[in-house]
Design a protein around this motif. Structure first.
Motif, PDB file in Angstrom:
ATOM      1  N   LYS A 146      10.591  35.192  73.731  1.00  0.00           N
ATOM      2  CA  LYS A 146      10.682  36.210  74.763  1.00  0.00           C
ATOM      3  C   LYS A 146      10.390  37.575  74.155  1.00  0.00           C
ATOM      4  CE  LYS A 146      14.519  33.585  76.790  1.00  0.00           C
ATOM      5  NZ  LYS A 146      15.947  33.639  77.205  1.00  0.00           N
ATOM      6  N   PRO A 147       9.958  38.522  74.974  1.00  0.00           N
ATOM      7  CA  PRO A 147       9.709  39.865  74.426  1.00  0.00           C
ATOM      8  C   PRO A 147      10.917  40.431  73.692  1.00  0.00           C
ATOM      9  CG  PRO A 147       8.740  39.674  76.593  1.00  0.00           C
ATOM     10  CD  PRO A 147       9.520  38.412  76.373  1.00  0.00           C
ATOM     11  N   GLU A 148      12.112  40.094  74.131  1.00  0.00           N
ATOM     12  CA  GLU A 148      13.309  40.609  73.457  1.00  0.00           C
ATOM     13  C   GLU A 148      13.541  39.980  72.087  1.00  0.00           C
ATOM     14  OE1 GLU A 148      13.079  39.382  76.589  1.00  0.00           O
ATOM     15  OE2 GLU A 148      14.899  38.258  77.135  1.00  0.00           O
ATOM     16  N   ASP A 149      12.757  38.985  71.739  1.00  0.00           N
ATOM     17  CA  ASP A 149      12.824  38.430  70.387  1.00  0.00           C
ATOM     18  C   ASP A 149      12.017  39.258  69.392  1.00  0.00           C
ATOM     19  OD1 ASP A 149      12.614  35.185  71.871  1.00  0.00           O
ATOM     20  OD2 ASP A 149      14.413  36.133  71.044  1.00  0.00           O
ATOM     21  N   THR A 150      11.291  40.222  69.905  1.00  0.00           N
ATOM     22  CA  THR A 150      10.497  41.091  69.039  1.00  0.00           C
ATOM     23  C   THR A 150      11.397  41.826  68.064  1.00  0.00           C
ATOM     24  OG1 THR A 150       8.739  41.378  70.680  1.00  0.00           O
ATOM     25  CG2 THR A 150       8.970  43.091  68.989  1.00  0.00           C
ATOM     26  N   ALA A 151      11.102  41.673  66.786  1.00  0.00           N
ATOM     27  CA  ALA A 151      11.929  42.278  65.737  1.00  0.00           C
ATOM     28  C   ALA A 151      11.298  41.975  64.385  1.00  0.00           C
ATOM     29  CB  ALA A 151      13.349  41.710  65.772  1.00  0.00           C
ATOM     30  N   THR A 152      11.832  42.622  63.377  1.00  0.00           N
ATOM     31  CA  THR A 152      11.533  42.216  62.016  1.00  0.00           C
ATOM     32  C   THR A 152      12.576  41.187  61.620  1.00  0.00           C
ATOM     33  OG1 THR A 152      10.625  44.382  61.476  1.00  0.00           O
ATOM     34  CG2 THR A 152      11.227  42.956  59.642  1.00  0.00           C
ATOM     35  N   TYR A 153      12.114  40.058  61.140  1.00  0.00           N
ATOM     36  CA  TYR A 153      13.001  38.967  60.762  1.00  0.00           C
ATOM     37  C   TYR A 153      13.143  38.940  59.243  1.00  0.00           C
ATOM     38  CZ  TYR A 153      13.088  37.192  65.500  1.00  0.00           C
ATOM     39  OH  TYR A 153      13.302  37.062  66.858  1.00  0.00           O
ATOM     40  N   TYR A 154      14.395  38.931  58.823  1.00  0.00           N
ATOM     41  CA  TYR A 154      14.703  38.989  57.399  1.00  0.00           C
ATOM     42  C   TYR A 154      15.384  37.713  56.938  1.00  0.00           C
ATOM     43  CZ  TYR A 154      13.990  44.031  57.872  1.00  0.00           C
ATOM     44  OH  TYR A 154      13.463  45.275  58.123  1.00  0.00           O
ATOM     45  N   GLY A 163      33.042  32.423  41.272  1.00  0.00           N
ATOM     46  CA  GLY A 163      33.509  32.602  42.639  1.00  0.00           C
ATOM     47  C   GLY A 163      32.825  33.752  43.340  1.00  0.00           C
ATOM     48  N   ASP A 164      32.161  34.577  42.555  1.00  0.00           N
ATOM     49  CA  ASP A 164      31.397  35.670  43.163  1.00  0.00           C
ATOM     50  C   ASP A 164      30.168  35.124  43.859  1.00  0.00           C
ATOM     51  OD1 ASP A 164      32.064  37.874  40.338  1.00  0.00           O
ATOM     52  OD2 ASP A 164      33.214  37.488  42.166  1.00  0.00           O
ATOM     53  N   ILE A 165      29.621  35.943  44.709  1.00  0.00           N
ATOM     54  CA  ILE A 165      28.410  35.565  45.436  1.00  0.00           C
ATOM     55  C   ILE A 165      27.338  36.619  45.214  1.00  0.00           C
ATOM     56  CG2 ILE A 165      27.396  35.218  47.722  1.00  0.00           C
ATOM     57  CD1 ILE A 165      30.075  34.081  48.615  1.00  0.00           C
ATOM     58  N   ASP A 166      26.172  36.162  44.828  1.00  0.00           N
ATOM     59  CA  ASP A 166      25.024  37.056  44.710  1.00  0.00           C
ATOM     60  C   ASP A 166      24.245  36.993  46.019  1.00  0.00           C
ATOM     61  OD1 ASP A 166      24.381  36.230  41.235  1.00  0.00           O
ATOM     62  OD2 ASP A 166      25.562  37.860  42.134  1.00  0.00           O
ATOM     63  N   GLU A 167      23.951  38.141  46.558  1.00  0.00           N
ATOM     64  CA  GLU A 167      23.261  38.219  47.849  1.00  0.00           C
ATOM     65  C   GLU A 167      21.919  38.914  47.692  1.00  0.00           C
ATOM     66  OE1 GLU A 167      25.259  40.444  50.909  1.00  0.00           O
ATOM     67  OE2 GLU A 167      24.298  39.260  52.487  1.00  0.00           O
ATOM     68  N   TYR A 168      20.930  38.348  48.357  1.00  0.00           N
ATOM     69  CA  TYR A 168      19.575  38.893  48.275  1.00  0.00           C
ATOM     70  C   TYR A 168      18.950  38.942  49.663  1.00  0.00           C
ATOM     71  CZ  TYR A 168      20.346  37.524  43.437  1.00  0.00           C
ATOM     72  OH  TYR A 168      20.878  37.361  42.188  1.00  0.00           O
ATOM     73  N   TRP A 169      18.005  39.848  49.800  1.00  0.00           N
ATOM     74  CA  TRP A 169      17.254  39.991  51.046  1.00  0.00           C
ATOM     75  C   TRP A 169      15.763  39.942  50.767  1.00  0.00           C
ATOM     76  CZ3 TRP A 169      19.369  40.299  55.883  1.00  0.00           C
ATOM     77  CH2 TRP A 169      20.740  40.559  55.970  1.00  0.00           C
ATOM     78  N   GLY A 170      15.042  39.377  51.716  1.00  0.00           N
ATOM     79  CA  GLY A 170      13.595  39.456  51.662  1.00  0.00           C
ATOM     80  C   GLY A 170      13.108  40.751  52.275  1.00  0.00           C
ATOM     81  N   GLN A 171      11.786  40.923  52.258  1.00  0.00           N
ATOM     82  CA  GLN A 171      11.186  42.150  52.763  1.00  0.00           C
ATOM     83  C   GLN A 171      11.013  42.139  54.280  1.00  0.00           C
ATOM     84  OE1 GLN A 171      10.416  44.986  50.901  1.00  0.00           O
ATOM     85  NE2 GLN A 171      11.736  43.842  49.517  1.00  0.00           N
ATOM     86  N   GLY A 172      11.089  40.985  54.877  1.00  0.00           N
ATOM     87  CA  GLY A 172      10.973  40.879  56.330  1.00  0.00           C
ATOM     88  C   GLY A 172       9.579  40.501  56.781  1.00  0.00           C
ATOM     89  N   THR A 173       9.536  39.883  57.941  1.00  0.00           N
ATOM     90  CA  THR A 173       8.263  39.544  58.577  1.00  0.00           C
ATOM     91  C   THR A 173       8.357  39.917  60.055  1.00  0.00           C
ATOM     92  OG1 THR A 173       6.617  37.777  58.913  1.00  0.00           O
ATOM     93  CG2 THR A 173       8.928  37.126  59.062  1.00  0.00           C
ATOM     94  N   GLN A 174       7.315  40.533  60.558  1.00  0.00           N
ATOM     95  CA  GLN A 174       7.348  41.060  61.921  1.00  0.00           C
ATOM     96  C   GLN A 174       6.991  39.977  62.932  1.00  0.00           C
ATOM     97  OE1 GLN A 174       8.266  44.123  63.037  1.00  0.00           O
ATOM     98  NE2 GLN A 174       7.928  43.422  65.142  1.00  0.00           N
ATOM     99  N   VAL A 175       7.791  39.895  63.962  1.00  0.00           N
ATOM    100  CA  VAL A 175       7.512  39.019  65.099  1.00  0.00           C
ATOM    101  C   VAL A 175       7.392  39.896  66.331  1.00  0.00           C
ATOM    102  CG1 VAL A 175       8.427  37.216  66.599  1.00  0.00           C
ATOM    103  CG2 VAL A 175       8.672  37.015  64.106  1.00  0.00           C
ATOM    104  N   THR A 176       6.255  39.798  66.989  1.00  0.00           N
ATOM    105  CA  THR A 176       6.022  40.576  68.205  1.00  0.00           C
ATOM    106  C   THR A 176       5.667  39.613  69.336  1.00  0.00           C
ATOM    107  OG1 THR A 176       5.225  42.463  66.918  1.00  0.00           O
ATOM    108  CG2 THR A 176       4.699  42.426  69.272  1.00  0.00           C
ATOM    109  N   VAL A 177       6.444  39.671  70.392  1.00  0.00           N
ATOM    110  CA  VAL A 177       6.227  38.796  71.540  1.00  0.00           C
ATOM    111  C   VAL A 177       5.793  39.658  72.711  1.00  0.00           C
ATOM    112  CG1 VAL A 177       7.220  37.026  73.029  1.00  0.00           C
ATOM    113  CG2 VAL A 177       8.045  37.289  70.672  1.00  0.00           C
ATOM    114  N   VAL A 178       4.629  39.356  73.253  1.00  0.00           N
ATOM    115  CA  VAL A 178       4.084  40.135  74.365  1.00  0.00           C
ATOM    116  C   VAL A 178       4.087  39.290  75.636  1.00  0.00           C
ATOM    117  CG1 VAL A 178       2.711  41.611  72.867  1.00  0.00           C
ATOM    118  CG2 VAL A 178       1.727  39.498  73.741  1.00  0.00           C
ATOM    119  N   SER A 179       4.309  39.970  76.738  1.00  0.00           N
ATOM    120  CA  SER A 179       4.372  39.261  78.019  1.00  0.00           C
ATOM    121  C   SER A 179       3.018  39.255  78.705  1.00  0.00           C
ATOM    122  CB  SER A 179       5.409  39.907  78.926  1.00  0.00           C
ATOM    123  OG  SER A 179       5.115  41.272  79.098  1.00  0.00           O
TER     124      SER A 179
END
Length: 120
Positions: free
Chosen positions: A86-94, A104-120
């Motif tokens: 749906k158009p409302e799914d448009t976002a950068t997905y990480y 017991g610690d946790i290492d957390e990482y993020w990617g750079q993201g990928t753009q999703v654009t939904v057009v009606s």
């Protein structure tokens, strides 16, 4: 340092499908978690789905009927399959990864993201 590389985003018509991939540079062990978040312009980052190395999934009700998550442990890739977009799914997905350490610690990482654009 774990690298997370997303791919698979793009422009799609409403009702279409996309499969996003998150390739990790480190093995996803049983209790490690890889998740997808998304952020639309002007909005807070939103949790979309997660999966552990052991296969436990968590998908919010808001997208559960349209989104699914899976992993290929041998390839160290986590997939987000999205249908009925749906158009409302448009976002950068990480992609987000949380690796448990023996301490017991946790290492957390993020990617750079990928753009999703939904057009009606």
């Amino acid at each position: 340092q774990v690298q997370l590389v997303e791919s698979g985003g793009g422009l799609v018509q409403a009702g279409g499908s996309l499969r996003l991939s998150c390739a990790a540079s480190q093995t996803i062990f049983y209790d490690d978690v890889v998740a997808w978040y998304r952020q639309a312009p002007g909005k807070q980052r939103e949790f979309v789905a997660s999966i552990t190395g052991g296969g436990r999934r968590n998908i919010p009700v808001s997208v559960k009927d349209r989104f699914s998550i899976s992993r290929d442990i041998s390839k160290m890739i986590v997939y987000l399959q999205m249908i009925g977009l749906k158009p409302e799914d448009t976002a950068t997905y990480y992609c987000n990864g949380r690796w448990s350490k023996n301490s017991g610690d946790i290492d957390e990482y993020w990617g750079q993201g990928t753009q999703v654009t939904v057009v009606s």
